[in-house]
Design a protein around this motif. Structure first.
Motif, short mmCIF file in Angstrom:
data_model
loop_
_atom_site.label_atom_id
_atom_site.label_comp_id
_atom_site.label_asym_id
_atom_site.label_seq_id
_atom_site.Cartn_x
_atom_site.Cartn_y
_atom_site.Cartn_z
N ALA A 1 0.83 -1.21 0.00
CA ALA A 1 0.00 0.00 0.00
C ALA A 1 0.86 1.26 0.00
N LEU A 2 2.00 1.22 0.71
CA LEU A 2 2.89 2.39 0.76
C LEU A 2 3.57 2.60 -0.59
N LEU A 3 3.96 1.52 -1.25
CA LEU A 3 4.59 1.62 -2.57
C LEU A 3 3.60 2.19 -3.58
N LEU A 4 2.35 1.76 -3.49
CA LEU A 4 1.32 2.28 -4.40
C LEU A 4 1.07 3.76 -4.13
N LYS A 5 1.11 4.15 -2.86
CA LYS A 5 0.95 5.56 -2.51
C LYS A 5 2.09 6.39 -3.10
N LEU B 1 1.79 -3.37 -8.24
CA LEU B 1 2.71 -2.23 -8.36
C LEU B 1 3.11 -2.02 -9.82
N LYS B 2 3.44 -3.11 -10.51
CA LYS B 2 3.80 -2.99 -11.92
C LYS B 2 2.66 -2.39 -12.73
N SER B 3 1.45 -2.83 -12.46
CA SER B 3 0.28 -2.33 -13.17
C SER B 3 0.05 -0.85 -12.87
N ALA B 4 0.23 -0.46 -11.60
CA ALA B 4 0.04 0.93 -11.21
C ALA B 4 1.02 1.85 -11.93
N ILE B 5 2.27 1.42 -12.02
CA ILE B 5 3.29 2.23 -12.71
C ILE B 5 2.95 2.35 -14.19
N ARG B 6 2.59 1.22 -14.80
CA ARG B 6 2.28 1.22 -16.24
C ARG B 6 1.08 2.13 -16.54
N LEU B 7 0.04 2.03 -15.75
CA LEU B 7 -1.15 2.83 -15.98
C LEU B 7 -0.89 4.32 -15.70
N GLY C 1 5.04 19.60 -11.19
CA GLY C 1 4.39 18.57 -11.99
C GLY C 1 4.82 17.19 -11.57
N PRO C 2 4.33 16.17 -12.28
CA PRO C 2 4.69 14.78 -11.95
C PRO C 2 6.17 14.52 -12.20
N HIS C 3 6.69 13.51 -11.52
CA HIS C 3 8.08 13.12 -11.72
C HIS C 3 8.26 12.39 -13.06
N ALA C 4 9.50 12.36 -13.52
CA ALA C 4 9.81 11.55 -14.69
C ALA C 4 9.67 10.08 -14.31
N PRO C 5 9.07 9.25 -15.17
CA PRO C 5 8.95 7.83 -14.86
C PRO C 5 10.28 7.18 -14.52
N SER C 6 11.35 7.61 -15.20
CA SER C 6 12.67 7.02 -14.92
C SER C 6 13.12 7.31 -13.49
N THR C 7 12.78 8.50 -12.97
CA THR C 7 13.15 8.85 -11.60
C THR C 7 12.38 7.99 -10.61
N VAL C 8 11.09 7.80 -10.86
CA VAL C 8 10.27 6.98 -9.97
C VAL C 8 10.77 5.53 -9.98
N ARG C 9 11.07 5.01 -11.17
CA ARG C 9 11.57 3.64 -11.27
C ARG C 9 12.92 3.49 -10.56
N ARG C 10 13.79 4.50 -10.71
CA ARG C 10 15.11 4.42 -10.06
C ARG C 10 14.96 4.42 -8.55
N ARG C 11 14.08 5.27 -8.02
CA ARG C 11 13.92 5.34 -6.57
C ARG C 11 13.30 4.07 -6.02
N LEU C 12 12.37 3.49 -6.77
CA LEU C 12 11.80 2.22 -6.35
C LEU C 12 12.84 1.11 -6.40
N GLY D 1 11.04 -7.69 -0.15
CA GLY D 1 10.07 -6.65 -0.49
C GLY D 1 9.03 -7.16 -1.47
N VAL D 2 8.08 -6.28 -1.80
CA VAL D 2 7.01 -6.65 -2.75
C VAL D 2 7.11 -5.76 -4.00
N PHE D 3 8.33 -5.41 -4.35
CA PHE D 3 8.53 -4.48 -5.46
C PHE D 3 8.19 -5.09 -6.82
N ALA D 4 8.11 -6.42 -6.88
CA ALA D 4 7.77 -7.09 -8.15
C ALA D 4 6.30 -7.49 -8.19
N SER D 5 5.49 -6.96 -7.29
CA SER D 5 4.09 -7.37 -7.24
C SER D 5 3.34 -6.91 -8.50
N PRO D 6 2.41 -7.69 -9.00
CA PRO D 6 1.64 -7.32 -10.19
C PRO D 6 0.89 -6.00 -10.01
#
Length: 383
Positions: free
Chosen positions: A87-91, A161-167, A129-140, A154-159
């Motif tokens: 839930a925190l990663l999704l936030k 989280l991946k879906s949330a980033i893609r969407l 504005g929103p962060h660059a996707p590359s920055t968010v991916r790097r920090r994760l 961790g649960v960083f490979a959870s479906p």
């Protein structure tokens, strides 16, 4: 009886512990980090230093860890839990990847205003504005790495989280921008150097920073800030037709972003950059330790190195003094500018890469500005 030593507070103890790894890992804002990071965070960093992780990787991990802790405190009121729940990663994704158009009609979309203001007040958030996707991916990714180094799963490979980033990326497309809008090519560098015309300590230092960073292959600002006298060795002079031999200097980079711990990358300086560097070190009486240091109001030279952000600030200040647009140039412009200037002068890319220490031709060629390529001969073979 001797007076009992006052016990250190937790923050003071962490500050001292951060100081013990500063020689390997130059840390910006040490006192602020000591308040922000937890005891476990500092212990993790010390462990990574002892494991021999590359300096630049450690700097990136430290920077991202500081940001994540600051965000966690601002968003939840508590330090980060380890491991972080899904839930925190999704936030985190929701706060950093959002749709500006939707934000106009829904104030709850994206990062809450209170969190935004908190991070800006501390200097962690600067862009709008929103962060660059590359920055968010790097920090994760770094969040995941730090979790593993703590011996946790961790649960960083959870479906989810991946879906949330893609969407989120699909909903908020963001054009990839260069780290420096324009390259600091030879003509621009000459204008910046013209602002360092006196023999004042500040002009001598800034002139040396500009010339060394550019001539050594476009060194990263972290490498310039962390440069130490012990990394420099005098080389035999280079013969010059019709003139006096040119002074030569080797810079031993050690581990870099693209080298392993066993490699000792070396780049060379010849001529004017060597003179500029020597002039600064003589004037500042630097015979050991950090080469580039802060200068106080009364002209006193600090014993500690300047931080990477200061290198960027110095360059932007010189850009402004030169009458150029401050927002169009940054420290990274010296890196792209070196390769662009090499191309303009007909220097083969492999030779330029030997000095810039790029490992990938594709990566190195990406620093060439589109305008330069558009006007170059490669686009006019049938012209």
């Amino acid at each position: 009886m001797p007076k009992a030593k006052t016990s250190l507070t937790a923050v003071e103890r962490r500050a001292e512990e951060l100081d013990t790894i500063a020689a390997v890992l130059p840390i910006e804002r040490r006192d602020e980090l000591a308040e922000l990071l937890t005891d476990h965070d500092v212990e993790t960093l010390r462990h990574l230093v002892n494991q021999g992780m590359g300096d630049n990787t450690l700097r990136a991990l430290t920077s991202d860890l500081a940001y994540l802790e600051a965000w966690g405190l601002a968003a939840t009121g508590r330090s980060l839990p380890w491991p972080a729940p899904e839930a925190l990663l999704l936030k985190f994704v929701a706060h950093h990847l959002w749709d500006p158009q939707r934000r106009e009609t829904d104030s709850d979309h994206g990062m809450p205003a209170t969190v935004d203001e908190n991070l800006r007040r501390q200097g962690f958030l600067k862009s709008v504005g929103p962060h660059a996707p590359s920055t968010v991916r790097r920090r994760l990714a770094n969040w995941s790495t730090l979790t593993k180094w703590r011996g946790l799963d961790g649960v960083f490979a959870s479906p989810a989280l991946k879906s949330a980033i893609r969407l989120a990326i699909r909903a908020a497309p963001r054009q990839r921008l260069r780290k420096s809008a324009k390259a600091v090519t030879g003509d621009v560098l000459a204008r910046l150097l013209a602002t360092c015309a006196t023999d004042s300590l500040r002009d001598l230092r800034d002139r040396a920073i500009l010339m060394v960073a550019f001539a050594s292959g476009g060194r990263r600002r972290s490498e310039i800030a962390g440069l130490r006298r012990e990394q420099l060795t005098v080389e035999p002079p280079i013969p010059d037709e019709g003139g006096s031999p040119l002074p030569s200097l080797a810079i031993h980079l050690g581990r870099t972003k693209t080298s392993s711990g066993e490699q000792d990358d070396v780049v060379f300086l010849t001529g004017r950059p060597v003179d500029a560097l020597n002039a600064w070190m003589v004037a500042a009486k630097i015979d050991s330790g950090s080469v580039f240091r802060a200068i106080g109001r009364w002209g006193t030279v600090s014993r500690r190195a300047i931080d990477p952000q200061s290198v960027n600030a110095i360059i932007k200040q010189r850009v402004e003094l030169a009458g150029l647009e401050r927002g169009e140039f940054s420290a990274h412009g010296l890196r792209s500018g070196y390769l662009t200037e090499a191309a303009n002068r007909g220097i083969p890319l492999p030779e330029a890469m030997e000095q810039s220490r790029h490992r990938s031709v594709q990566q190195a060629s990406s620093y060439y500005n589109s305008a330069t390529r558009r006007e170059g001969q490669a686009s006019r073979l049938l012209g």
